[in-house]
Design a protein around this motif. Sequence first.
Motif, mmCIF file in Angstrom:
data_model
loop_
_atom_site.group_PDB
_atom_site.id
_atom_site.type_symbol
_atom_site.label_atom_id
_atom_site.label_comp_id
_atom_site.label_asym_id
_atom_site.label_seq_id
_atom_site.Cartn_x
_atom_site.Cartn_y
_atom_site.Cartn_z
ATOM 1 N N LYS A 131 0.806 -1.423 -0.202
ATOM 2 C CA LYS A 131 0.035 0.121 -0.054
ATOM 3 C C LYS A 131 1.028 1.093 -0.099
ATOM 4 O O LYS A 131 1.891 1.394 0.691
ATOM 5 C CB LYS A 131 -1.062 0.059 1.365
ATOM 6 N N LYS A 132 0.557 2.049 -0.651
ATOM 7 C CA LYS A 132 1.372 3.360 -0.698
ATOM 8 C C LYS A 132 1.588 4.124 0.235
ATOM 9 O O LYS A 132 0.438 4.140 1.194
ATOM 10 C CB LYS A 132 0.837 4.259 -2.007
ATOM 11 N N PHE A 160 5.748 -1.599 -9.779
ATOM 12 C CA PHE A 160 4.132 -1.408 -9.792
ATOM 13 C C PHE A 160 3.982 0.016 -9.131
ATOM 14 O O PHE A 160 4.628 0.410 -8.221
ATOM 15 C CB PHE A 160 3.848 -2.321 -8.765
ATOM 16 N N ASP A 161 3.222 0.637 -9.650
ATOM 17 C CA ASP A 161 2.525 1.980 -9.229
ATOM 18 C C ASP A 161 1.333 1.732 -8.303
ATOM 19 O O ASP A 161 0.292 1.019 -8.734
ATOM 20 C CB ASP A 161 1.925 2.637 -10.622
ATOM 21 N N LEU A 162 1.533 2.038 -7.045
ATOM 22 C CA LEU A 162 0.729 1.855 -5.970
ATOM 23 C C LEU A 162 -0.625 2.734 -5.745
ATOM 24 O O LEU A 162 -1.569 2.882 -5.099
ATOM 25 C CB LEU A 162 0.942 1.482 -4.635
ATOM 26 N N THR A 163 -0.471 3.922 -6.666
ATOM 27 C CA THR A 163 -1.373 5.093 -6.838
ATOM 28 C C THR A 163 -2.546 4.580 -7.501
ATOM 29 O O THR A 163 -3.684 4.650 -7.416
ATOM 30 C CB THR A 163 -0.937 6.367 -7.086
ATOM 31 N N ASP A 211 -6.768 0.661 -0.535
ATOM 32 C CA ASP A 211 -5.507 1.025 -1.205
ATOM 33 C C ASP A 211 -4.455 -0.004 -1.179
ATOM 34 O O ASP A 211 -3.335 0.147 -1.534
ATOM 35 C CB ASP A 211 -5.082 2.206 -0.709
ATOM 36 N N TRP A 212 -5.010 -1.068 -0.933
ATOM 37 C CA TRP A 212 -4.092 -2.524 -0.785
ATOM 38 C C TRP A 212 -4.081 -3.112 -2.106
ATOM 39 O O TRP A 212 -5.245 -3.371 -2.684
ATOM 40 C CB TRP A 212 -4.446 -3.414 0.485
ATOM 41 N N PHE A 213 -2.774 -3.471 -2.488
ATOM 42 C CA PHE A 213 -2.831 -4.434 -3.694
ATOM 43 C C PHE A 213 -1.834 -5.740 -3.446
ATOM 44 O O PHE A 213 -0.934 -5.368 -2.507
ATOM 45 C CB PHE A 213 -2.029 -3.611 -4.757
ATOM 46 N N ARG A 214 -2.232 -6.796 -4.276
ATOM 47 C CA ARG A 214 -1.027 -7.548 -4.062
ATOM 48 C C ARG A 214 -0.305 -7.739 -5.407
ATOM 49 O O ARG A 214 -1.095 -7.842 -6.580
ATOM 50 C CB ARG A 214 -1.853 -9.070 -3.804
ATOM 51 N N ILE A 239 6.618 2.775 2.464
ATOM 52 C CA ILE A 239 5.359 2.262 1.956
ATOM 53 C C ILE A 239 4.795 1.233 3.166
ATOM 54 O O ILE A 239 5.584 0.872 3.947
ATOM 55 C CB ILE A 239 5.585 1.461 0.671
ATOM 56 N N TYR A 240 3.807 0.873 2.878
ATOM 57 C CA TYR A 240 3.246 -0.416 3.900
ATOM 58 C C TYR A 240 3.200 -1.852 3.164
ATOM 59 O O TYR A 240 2.863 -1.817 1.876
ATOM 60 C CB TYR A 240 1.678 -0.086 4.212
#
Length: 251
Positions: free
Chosen positions: A137-138, A158-161, A181-184, A213-214
């Motif tokens: 997550k950004k 990877f773009d986390l936005t 806002d979480w991505f795998r 970042i998280y």
Amino acid sequence: VLMTPTAYSVGSMNSILPTNGDGNFTFDRNSTATRVNKEGLIETVAIDTPRLDYPLIDGVVQSEPSLLLEPARTNLISYSEDFTQWSLSGATITSNSTTSPEGLINASTMTTSADGETAQNIPSVSNGNITFSCFAKKGSINGIRLRIDAATDANGFFDLTNGIIYSSDGGVAKIESFGNDWFRVSISANITSFVKFAIYTTDGTNAYDNGDIYIYGAQSEAQSYPTSYIPTSGSAVTRAAETASGAGTSD
């Protein structure tokens, strides 16, 4: 045979027709496993309990689940959530700093300086297909890079936005929204002479950027695509294969 997506019990997927139970499927999985529940959160289910998994499309949990049946897989990363156990170079980890895709405050903040990395060496990884994944997550930084360090590196940026793959090389990259806002993110490759798995912060492109970042739920599995999350805490963990069979007749 008439099935519903909510009729199950330990060791069985139940039909509502016929009513005598002849249409019930025998279900087997000799380990715990995770699913996405109807709230869109990752949760662990018990041994031999069918996984009714609610798909996430563009980060939105869908109303109808499906039965999740997966082959056996092992998460080779011994600490999937405790990144303080990883090798840190120019990076610091603050544990339990934000809410994870589980809905618990057990995700970490990764803060980098001097193009830092968070990495884990796994000597037992053999040549062949490998997939490295992580939930991200950004924070003050909006990008993450996953790297499989081997004879020929594999990288995913990877773009986390915007939730997109900026670029990849040496492998196949994938990004999936888990909401909030979480991505795998993952990178899959066929490797020789493995060295380590590493996570970096980027500016959403293929350039380093320092900040935070998280991260949560790192996984490495010896196949060409990612499967459902397998938590670990100190050693590799195997999720057993699942089968659903029977339903009253040999057919």
